[in-house]
Every structure is written in C-alpha cells, then in structure tokens.
Design a protein around this motif. Structure first.
Motif, short mmCIF file in Angstrom:
data_model
loop_
_atom_site.label_atom_id
_atom_site.label_comp_id
_atom_site.label_asym_id
_atom_site.label_seq_id
_atom_site.Cartn_x
_atom_site.Cartn_y
_atom_site.Cartn_z
N ARG A 94 1.74 3.78 5.75
CA ARG A 94 1.66 4.99 4.91
C ARG A 94 2.19 6.21 5.65
O ARG A 94 2.92 7.03 5.08
N ALA A 109 5.50 8.37 4.59
CA ALA A 109 5.39 9.81 4.34
C ALA A 109 6.33 10.59 5.26
O ALA A 109 6.98 11.54 4.82
N THR A 120 -1.81 -0.82 7.70
CA THR A 120 -1.65 -0.13 6.41
C THR A 120 -1.53 1.37 6.61
O THR A 120 -0.66 2.02 6.02
N ASP A 121 -2.41 1.93 7.44
CA ASP A 121 -2.34 3.37 7.73
C ASP A 121 -1.01 3.74 8.36
O ASP A 121 -0.40 4.76 8.02
N SER A 178 0.82 -1.21 0.00
CA SER A 178 0.00 0.00 0.00
C SER A 178 0.85 1.26 0.00
O SER A 178 0.42 2.31 -0.46
N VAL A 179 2.07 1.15 0.50
CA VAL A 179 2.98 2.29 0.54
C VAL A 179 3.45 2.63 -0.86
O VAL A 179 3.54 3.79 -1.24
#
Length: 84
Positions: free
Chosen positions: A67, A71, A63-64, A27-28
């Motif tokens: 991410r 970032a 997943t969050d 997901s990244v």
C-alpha cells in the motif's frame, strides 16, 4: 518458502507464498486507467516479490508495504497543483 537462487529465472515460490503475495497486491487495488495502471501494478508487484523473497513474509507487513509503495508511486506521478 524455497528458492534456489535470487535470480527471477530460478525463483521457486510455493502456492502459500503466492497466496500471500497475491493478497498484498489485491489490497492495493487498481489505480489509474489503462496502460498506466497496468504498468503501475507491475512495478509495485515486482517490488512486493523482491520484499517477500528478501524475507518480509508476514502478510500484514507485506500488505502495508504494498500500500505504501503504491501510494508513493501515485504521488510521484500525480499532476502538480499550485498552492496559493
């Protein structure tokens, strides 16, 4: 999830565990170019594995977190721009 010890050398992950971790990392997405991107993904990947083995096993939360970590790492290494 079953693991004998927190030491990476003795950590045992099931295929289901690896699927959740892999989903979070995919997901990244790849960022940057060449060796920098590989090193960046390795750092984020190690952090995701640490979070997972510490108990953050919810796929959406992991997943969050992946991410956010990606970032944050990008912002740490972004070229500085002057603000007028």
């Amino acid at each position: 999830m079953y693991y004998v010890d927190q030491d990476v050398g003795t950590l045992i992950l099931t295929p289901a565990d690896l699927q959740i971790i892999t989903h979070a990392m995919l997901s990244v997405g790849a960022t940057g170019a060449g060796a920098e991107a590989i090193g960046h993904r390795e750092i984020v990947g190690k952090a995701v594995i640490r979070l997972y083995t510490a108990g953050m096993t919810d796929p959406d939360l992991l997943t969050d977190a992946a991410r956010i970590m990606a970032a944050t790492r990008l912002l740490d290494h972004a070229p500085r721009q002057e603000v007028a």
